[in-house]
Design an enzyme around this catalytic site. Sequence first.
Site, PDB file in Angstrom:
ATOM      1  N   ALA A 264       0.854  -1.191   0.000  1.00 17.34           N
ATOM      2  CA  ALA A 264       0.000   0.000   0.000  1.00 17.34           C
ATOM      3  C   ALA A 264       0.885   1.235   0.000  1.00 17.34           C
ATOM      4  O   ALA A 264       2.026   1.217   0.460  1.00 17.34           O
ATOM      5  CB  ALA A 264      -0.918   0.003   1.221  1.00 17.34           C
ATOM      6  N   GLY A 266       0.706   5.538   0.782  1.00 12.24           N
ATOM      7  CA  GLY A 266      -0.056   6.633   1.366  1.00 12.24           C
ATOM      8  C   GLY A 266       0.669   7.947   1.189  1.00 12.24           C
ATOM      9  O   GLY A 266       1.769   8.014   0.631  1.00 12.24           O
ATOM     10  N   SER A 267       0.051   9.008   1.666  1.00 14.29           N
ATOM     11  CA  SER A 267       0.640  10.333   1.518  1.00 14.29           C
ATOM     12  C   SER A 267       1.926  10.471   2.321  1.00 14.29           C
ATOM     13  O   SER A 267       2.849  11.185   1.912  1.00 14.29           O
ATOM     14  CB  SER A 267      -0.361  11.404   1.975  1.00 14.29           C
ATOM     15  OG  SER A 267      -1.541  11.351   1.206  1.00 14.29           O
ATOM     16  N   LYS A 284       6.507  -0.605   7.507  1.00 15.11           N
ATOM     17  CA  LYS A 284       5.898   0.696   7.216  1.00 15.11           C
ATOM     18  C   LYS A 284       7.005   1.745   7.183  1.00 15.11           C
ATOM     19  O   LYS A 284       7.653   1.994   8.193  1.00 15.11           O
ATOM     20  CB  LYS A 284       4.843   1.045   8.258  1.00 15.11           C
ATOM     21  CG  LYS A 284       4.119   2.362   7.944  1.00 15.11           C
ATOM     22  CD  LYS A 284       2.844   2.527   8.755  1.00 15.11           C
ATOM     23  CE  LYS A 284       3.106   2.816  10.201  1.00 15.11           C
ATOM     24  NZ  LYS A 284       1.880   3.167  10.954  1.00 15.11           N
ATOM     25  N   ASP A 378      -8.666   4.610  16.338  1.00 10.98           N
ATOM     26  CA  ASP A 378      -8.970   4.478  14.905  1.00 10.98           C
ATOM     27  C   ASP A 378      -9.333   3.029  14.596  1.00 10.98           C
ATOM     28  O   ASP A 378      -8.845   2.438  13.631  1.00 10.98           O
ATOM     29  CB  ASP A 378      -7.765   4.922  14.075  1.00 10.98           C
ATOM     30  CG  ASP A 378      -8.145   5.206  12.611  1.00 10.98           C
ATOM     31  OD1 ASP A 378      -9.342   5.426  12.342  1.00 10.98           O
ATOM     32  OD2 ASP A 378      -7.243   5.204  11.764  1.00 10.98           O
TER      33      ASP A 378
END
Length: 530
Positions: A264, A266-267, A284, A378
Amino acid sequence: MAAESCGSRGASPPPLHPSSASGGAVGRRRKTEAYREVLRRIRGGAASGGARPGFDDELWAHFHSLPARYALDVNIERVDDVLLHKRLLEEAREPMNGLVFDVRCSQIVTVDGSTEVESSTSIKQEERDPQCSALASSDLRPLHEVIFACDDKPKLLSQLTALLGELGLNIQEAHAFSTSDGYSLDIFVVDGWKYEVDVLRNALSSGIEKIKYRAWPLVHSMPVSMGRQLLEDSSPADCVQIPADATDVWEVDPRLLKFEQKLAAGSFGDLYHGTYCSQDVAIKVLKPERVSVDMLREFAQEVYIMKKVRHKNVVQFIGACTRPPILCIVTEFMRGGSIFDYIYNHRGTFQLVDVLRIASDVSKGMSYLHQINIIHRDLKTANLLMDDKVVKVADFGVARVKDQSGVMTAETGTYRWMAPEVIEHSPYDHRADVFSFGVVLWELLAGKLPYEDMTPLQAAVAVVQKDLRPTIPADTHPMLIGLLQKCWQRDPALRPTFAEILDILQSIKEVVQSSGRHKRRPGPSHSGQR
């Protein structure tokens, strides 16, 4: 890095007649022709590896990612060069590399007073411009071909050419090809080197390591001696300061990480599947160009929380790289992916027995987190990962350790799963996670995105102002309906704890097993709006 070429006739495709094929079609045709010719030569024995499963697709992906000019310029008679370009780009795509290179000697041969070139360079002989090349000289001089593959970063080309100049090399040709996924293949033909090619390779390697350490977040190809020196030279002030409350050794040596597949993007970071000391891991990586003071604080908080956590229903923390520019978090790899991906991308559905099992796993993980005063903040299906019929809570990027007051006020999370008190910026505590769990449980039952006919902001407004909740499927077990409604209570004090939720789920499981009701049947829906 802009595509530049000295003497490259393919730098600008010839103009097309309006009635002819589009530039895109012409470019694809050039790539296809070059690809087929290289593949034909490989199958004819010109190089090894062509019989490997998936090789054809890999070779086409190589040509497809590069501009049509590459297919026109590259010397396809030298199949090994094409494979070298392919390998270098593949290595450059691994975050631990960033910049890789190769160098070899190309010999000039003088025949009857005129200068000819043995076909030993990556770029076709007929593509060279004598006015900008050493090939016009009548002297017998050795040429070297230096090939770089790297993440396409601003000003990198100038740093590479400066490095060549520092080594006394004269650039006779430069061919730069930018790929469609943000990398660059740069081929330099140089003269001026009088020593063995291995000496040149070592000199280039030393200069490149300096460039890499400044420009790349992860450098697993740096020599061990240089890596040790960098670590020794780093003062505590140079590191992201992680609050220390344990004696765990969790700092990961980035050279031991191997990246295999990007999962993945992401920004602010990318997620990879890889290995660490032969163990499958998820990595990550924070994007260095997006790092800010706030992001460093979040990164430090996530590491601080994850290294405290040990539970079978929470994704296991392996370690982290915390020395800028190396910032990444390493966790166990969950092969089943996320529940969100399973529901929405693979159109998967869950039987009631699976819903109860997943809900129990999530509740166990969350109960543990709350017992050690961690609020996730979250909780959603995208942060619930599956593996071997076990579900684990993941992603603690916005999680917090509850302070002495036990309440927080920052709006954090994702709107569709967010508790009303969080949306309103009111004080909240661990019971905000219970509300989010209720939305997750509804997703498992309904197989739909919460408030799918609304934007996230519209959903948030309706949850607060209209007390809106997702519509519960009609075939939902009555005890599950009761649990959903308890989790969704507007007053957090009326919501159950995860320990209580586990008891309720166990009671439902016993009732379902005794009644033989394992599957949900379609029917009209119950309204979840209170």
